[in-house]
Structure formats: structure tokens, C-alpha cells
Design an enzyme around this catalytic site. Structure first.
Site, mmCIF file in Angstrom:
data_model
loop_
_atom_site.group_PDB
_atom_site.id
_atom_site.type_symbol
_atom_site.label_atom_id
_atom_site.label_comp_id
_atom_site.label_asym_id
_atom_site.label_seq_id
_atom_site.Cartn_x
_atom_site.Cartn_y
_atom_site.Cartn_z
ATOM 1 C CG ASP A 2 -2.013 0.867 1.182
ATOM 2 O OD1 ASP A 2 -2.313 1.365 0.042
ATOM 3 O OD2 ASP A 2 -2.706 1.213 2.223
ATOM 4 C CG ASN A 50 -7.390 -3.004 -5.603
ATOM 5 O OD1 ASN A 50 -6.336 -3.382 -5.271
ATOM 6 N ND2 ASN A 50 -7.723 -1.786 -4.671
HETATM 7 C C1 FPP Z 1 -1.820 -0.125 -3.226
HETATM 8 O O1 FPP Z 1 -1.425 1.070 -3.102
HETATM 9 C C2 FPP Z 1 -1.308 -0.875 -4.339
HETATM 10 C C3 FPP Z 1 -1.977 -1.502 -5.357
HETATM 11 C C4 FPP Z 1 -3.370 -1.532 -5.429
HETATM 12 C C5 FPP Z 1 -1.216 -2.143 -6.739
HETATM 13 C C6 FPP Z 1 -0.187 -3.029 -6.196
HETATM 14 C C7 FPP Z 1 0.767 -3.180 -7.576
HETATM 15 C C8 FPP Z 1 1.912 -3.260 -7.715
HETATM 16 C C9 FPP Z 1 3.088 -2.712 -6.544
HETATM 17 C C10 FPP Z 1 2.601 -3.821 -8.963
HETATM 18 C C11 FPP Z 1 3.378 -4.871 -8.866
HETATM 19 C C12 FPP Z 1 2.699 -6.248 -8.939
HETATM 20 C C13 FPP Z 1 3.047 -7.408 -9.144
HETATM 21 C C14 FPP Z 1 2.287 -8.593 -9.684
HETATM 22 C C15 FPP Z 1 4.453 -7.595 -8.854
HETATM 23 P P1 FPP Z 1 -2.509 2.274 -3.495
HETATM 24 O O2 FPP Z 1 -2.709 2.726 -4.685
HETATM 25 O O3 FPP Z 1 -3.703 1.812 -2.695
HETATM 26 O O4 FPP Z 1 -1.739 3.582 -2.492
HETATM 27 P P2 FPP Z 1 -2.527 4.744 -1.855
HETATM 28 O O5 FPP Z 1 -3.089 4.064 -0.799
HETATM 29 O O6 FPP Z 1 -1.394 5.602 -1.535
HETATM 30 O O7 FPP Z 1 -3.569 5.415 -2.734
#
Ligand code: FPP
Length: 224
Positions: A2, A50
Site C-alpha cells: 500500500d 480495486n
Molecule cells: C496499493 O496502493 C497498491 C496497489 C493496488 C497495486 C500494487 C501493485 C504493484 C505494486 C505492482 C506490482 C505487481 C506485481 C504483480 C508484482 P494504493 O494505490 O492503494 O496507494 P494509496 O493508498 O497511496 O493510494
């Protein structure tokens, strides 16, 4: 994993920039697993919730997953990672599903690190899907309702071949479980850390694993 979005926003960049930066951290964490004594690593890449994000972000993430598999498959195999995916594949596109299947098949003989990627995963959704399959077996006479217990139900979960997690790390300062491995984490230790995922380092991972190693786990019992 996250905090990608906030990491990007702090830099005046689009959220997908943060997801790309986050993807780079994944390799480092996988590669440090043998050094810190982790045999099973599960990463939460995309939740059943998501899909509520903008179409641009969802499409960008799906494209990132395809690119990640294309780019990293050989390195993961060479490293000795056995890759598995958990979650509901039904909503994913056919090309991505094929890539996931191929990667699972290619790495099926590896044992150095068991990497599980949770993609379109939700703990409640997983339990509901498991219950549906279990009910089907009961209706076919393959399972006696009297035999349904704590040992039987997990056999229907996506994680049926995996051990329960010992330690769950959530980055970015949020102290929530957010539907991650709900059944499996009943006795897991939790670490909620402020670091945003793209800043998560090998050193921090090693520290958290070392701290975990010093904890006393009683699983509801009293230490004798
Ligand atoms: C959450 O952060 C993250 C995600 C929903 C995506 C995670 C995916 C990756 C790191 C890509 C790598 C993938 C693989 C399969 C290796 P957020 O967007 O909720 O962050 P925020 O809370 O700051 O908005």
C-alpha cells in the site's frame, strides 16, 4: 503493497507512476527472502475492491501485471521462485490468465521461494467461493456435512497448498486488514509500518523479519 498512489502524488506524478515504482520493490523483497528465512511470500497486488478505481488506473494496473510477468518470468524462474496466483480469475482478461497459467507451470518445480500473488483477491470472496465448492461436493454426495470442520474448509480455499502466514506486513500507515487472507491470518502477527510501498527496502524487510523471530507466539495457549 500500500501507498503507491500517495508516493506518486507526493511527487506530483500520476498514481500509475507509483505502481511502477512499487513493482520494482517486489524483486528486491523476493530476492531477500532466503537471506531472512522466508520460504513463503504472498503479495497483495489487486483486491476484489480495486475494480472501483478509475478505468485508467485499473487498465494501467492490468497492463502493469502483464508487463511484469513478461519482464520478470525468466528471472523469477532462474532465481528458483515457485509462483502461484490466488484470487478469482473470472474477471481477468484471457491474455493475463494465460500468462499466469504459464508462469505457474514454468516454475512448478521450484522450491527456493514460494511466491504467491494475490490478484483479484478478497478474503471474503475466497471464503464464499470455497463454500460454494464445498456445498457442491455435499450436494454430489462427495462430502458429508458432519465432516465439515476447521480442517476441511481450508482445503477449498485458494491457498489450500500453502501454510498460514506467520507475519503480515502492511505498508503506508493504514492499520487495516482490508480483506487479506482473513481465514488464514487468524494467528498471524501484524506489522503496520508507515513506509510507503515504493520506499520499502530490503533492510526494513530484514528488520521486520528479525523482530518477528524474537516474538513469542502462543496460538491461544499458555506458555508452560
Ligand atoms: C496499493 O496502493 C497498491 C496497489 C493496488 C497495486 C500494487 C501493485 C504493484 C505494486 C505492482 C506490482 C505487481 C506485481 C504483480 C508484482 P494504493 O494505490 O492503494 O496507494 P494509496 O493508498 O497511496 O493510494
Amino acid at each position: 503493497m500500500d501507498g503507491n498512489g500517495r508516493w506518486a502524488t507526493q511527487r506530483g506524478r500520476p498514481r500509475l507512476f507509483g505502481h511502477h515504482a512499487g513493482a520494482k520493490r517486489v524483486r528486491e523483497v523476493i530476492e531477500s527472502c532466503p537471506d531472512v528465512g522466508v520460504e513463503y511470500l504472498t503479495i497483495f497486488a489487486f483486491s476484489t475492491e480495486n475494480w472501483k478505481r478509475t478505468q485508467v488506473e485499473v487498465a494501467g494496473l492490468m497492463s502493469l501485471f502483464r508487463r511484469y510477468i513478461t519482464k520478470e518470468a525468466r528471472a523469477l524462474h532462474k532465481f528458483g521462485a515457485r509462483v502461484r496466483f490466488i484470487g478469482d480469475r473470472v474477471r481477468l482478461d484471457a491474455k493475463l490468465i494465460k500468462m499466469m497459467d504459464d508462469l505457474e507451470e514454468m516454475t512448478a518445480g521450484n522450491t527456493r521461494v514460494h511466491l504467491t500473488v494475490a490478484l483479484n483477491y478478497g478474503g471474503r470472496d475466497e471464503v464464499a467461493r470455497a463454500t460454494k465448492r464445498l456445498a457442491l461436493d455435499v450436494s454430489k454426495g462427495l462430502l458429508d456435512p458432519d465432516d465439515v470442520d476447521e480442517e476441511t474448509l481450508p482445503k477449498y480455499l485458494d491457498t489450500y497448498v500453502l501454510p498460514d502466514p506467520d507475519l503480515v506486513i502492511r505498508t503506508s500507515g493504514e492499520a487495516r486488514i482490508s480483506n487479506f487472507l482473513l481465514w488464514q491470518s487468524a494467528y498471524a502477527e501484524y506489522e503496520f509500518i508507515d513506509t510507503l510501498w515504493p520506499d520499502f527496502s530490503r533492510a526494513e524487510f530484514a528488520d521486520l523479519c528479525a523482530q518477528y523471530g524474537g516474538r513469542e507466539r502462543r496460538f491461544g495457549a499458555v506458555k508452560v
